[in-house]
Each structure stands twice: as C-alpha cells, then as structure tokens.
Design an enzyme around this catalytic site. Sequence first.
Site, short mmCIF file in Angstrom:
data_model
loop_
_atom_site.label_atom_id
_atom_site.label_comp_id
_atom_site.label_asym_id
_atom_site.label_seq_id
_atom_site.Cartn_x
_atom_site.Cartn_y
_atom_site.Cartn_z
N ILE A 83 -26.52 0.13 29.93
CA ILE A 83 -27.20 -0.52 28.99
C ILE A 83 -28.70 -0.88 29.49
CG2 ILE A 83 -27.16 -2.47 27.50
CD1 ILE A 83 -25.12 -0.27 27.01
N TYR A 137 -30.79 -6.87 40.71
CA TYR A 137 -30.54 -7.73 39.52
C TYR A 137 -31.75 -8.39 38.70
CZ TYR A 137 -25.75 -7.96 40.91
OH TYR A 137 -24.33 -7.68 41.52
N GLU A 193 -14.08 -10.21 34.94
CA GLU A 193 -13.64 -9.89 36.36
C GLU A 193 -12.42 -11.18 36.35
OE1 GLU A 193 -15.11 -8.06 39.93
OE2 GLU A 193 -15.30 -10.25 40.43
N ALA A 199 -13.83 -5.63 47.85
CA ALA A 199 -14.31 -5.21 49.34
C ALA A 199 -14.57 -6.60 50.07
CB ALA A 199 -15.52 -4.48 49.20
#
Length: 376
Positions: A144, A369, A325, A256
């Site tokens: 997106i 970001y 999440e 991770a």
Amino acid sequence: MNVKGKAILSMLVASTVIVVFWEYINSSEGSFLWIYHSKNPEVGDVRAPMGWWFPSWFNNGTHIYQEEEEDVDKEKGRKKEQREKDDREELQLWDWFTPEKRPEVVTVTSWKAPVVWEGTYNSAILENYYAKQKITVGLTVFAIGKYLEYYLEEFIASADRYFMVGHKVIFYIMVNNVSRMPPLELGPLRSFEVFEIKAEKRWQDVSMMRMKIIGEHILTHIQHEVDFLFCMDVDQVFQDNFGVETLGESVAQLQAWWYKADPNEFTYERREKSAAYIPFGQGDFYYHAAIFGGTPIRVLNITQECFKGILQDKKNDIEANWHDESHLNKYFLVNKPSKILSPEYCWDYQIGLPSDIKIVKISWQTKEYHLVRNNV
C-alpha cells in the site's frame, strides 16, 4: 505260383493286416501314440484322441494364460492400492523431523509442536510426500502506498526464486493503485492475482484491516484455489529456500528479537481493557505477524478472530500496542500453532548473526518508516 495265386495271397495278407489293425485301435492299448498315450476314456471313436487333445490343450493353455494375466492384474491392483494408501496417509512428524540435531535451541514445544530449525528436517521425505499431493500454496502480500514502489518488486522476485520451489504457487497482491504495479516476471508453476483495496489514512489501520481483507478473500475464492496459505509483510526479502517443511495446519513465526527472551519480557498487550490482553506469567513465545499461515480454513479463523478483537478494542476505545500482531499473539496463546518457524525464517541482520542462526531464509528489509508510512 501263378498270377492268380499271387493275387489271392495278396488279398489274404491285406485282409489280415486290416483286421489286425482294426482290432488294435479298438483295443485298450491302441492309440495314435504321437498324439496321446491312451484313448479318450469317454469317447470310443478313433478320431476322439485327436479331437479331444487339440481343444483340451488349447483350452488348458488359455486357462493358464488367463490365470497368469489375472495374477498380474491382481498384483498391479495391490500396488495401486498401496500407492493410493500411501498418498492418503498423513505424514508423521517423526518421519521427517529430528529435533535432537539442534540441541542448543528449543525444537519442540510443551504441546509437542515442532519448532523448525535448519538441520531438523528431511527435505527429501517432505518433497516426496508433497509432490504426490500436488499441492498449491498461496501467499498474500499487501503493498500500500509507498510500500508498493519500495518493496514489492524485490519481494516477489525473491519469492519467485525461493518460495515453495517445484510446487504451484499463487501470489495474491493487494495494492491501492493498480496502475503503479511494476511488471512482474514469474517462473513456471507461478501466477499472481492483483486486487485493488482502499488505502487507509494511518499505517496502523492498514496493518489491522489486512486481517479483514484476507478473511474476505479466503471466503470468496482462496479456499477453493490453494491447499495452504501464507500471509507475509512486503518489506522483507527471501534469501534461501522457504519450502514444504514450513507447511502445517497453523503456522506461527518466532520474532527474531524475542526468541531467547523470558515471556515476562515480551511486549504483549498488558492492558486488561484490550481483547489482546495477556497477563504477566502467561505466554509461550512472541510471534511475528510478518509471517503466519496454515490451511485456508485455519487462516480464515485466525484472521476472523484477530479482526474481531480489533473491532472490540475500537468499541472500547483502545488500540493494542502492536496492533494486529498483539491480537495474533493472543490468538496463538489460546489456539496453539501446530508448527513454529525459527527466527531463521524471518531474520533481522541488525541483530547480528549468532551461531544458532545457521541459514537465513528471509531477512527484514531496511525499515524506511519515514518514507513509506505516509500512505496518503
């Protein structure tokens, strides 16, 4: 002896021979010895031995031949049934999984689910099994806004090379502007479908709304098109084979940064008001929403339950710390995954490369970001 006497003598000799011959062939010992050694016990005609022997030999020979054919057919049938039985039988965990080969890491959960690390699985056995199943694996990805131009092309190119090699794959690509789609070239057995979706004003909403969108697509078509489905973030890249060892009913990915941490250190949602709430003292692992999967029906359940929690939070005017999440971690706490992927399947090189990471299957892309999270 005159001529007349010789003629009479010859006639007597011939008559004697004929009588003797006639008596012989009608006696219990007489026969056409070159055809059969005794007369037909059922037929007294001199022609009976030949008439009986030929059809009898032919019929017996045919019968034997037919029996041999039937035996061969039965053997073929047994082999076919065994192959079909082998194909139907579920592959057992211990047929392909050897956890003791990686004693330095957690390879089996408390609920007996495998944690797949490099070296713990037998690729040959798995490939042989799934090749017989003729599986199709789906992969959903959202690109997106600027995520499309920064990450999608490399993600798909690397997936084409490393994701489920040798098996049929369908990429489901969700974008907000189809006209900006880069040209994609895929190898054999690979195809893609592009869907245009609405762009949300906040990246958090994009992240959470994907649960709803994935569920809708599973219901309308994906469940009829694939046997297994993975859902992945676009800002990562495949670096090595991501194969059938990852397939399962419900598959979760270890995060991770947290795979060695104590559960009380996990960044679970700790506020009781949220549907994603997990109290201290609870929790198994911290799962990364960048990768999850399973059968279409199980993934449908995952996405529906997570979105239900998101809607509940909106109603209660709260947003979970890590959005979808956080809800995914709550889901897997309640509904244990049947398979877990080690951090090798989704690694961040900013951590370094510790000795227990033998091979990186997928790596995180650099997080830009400040560039990509403005989706307007």
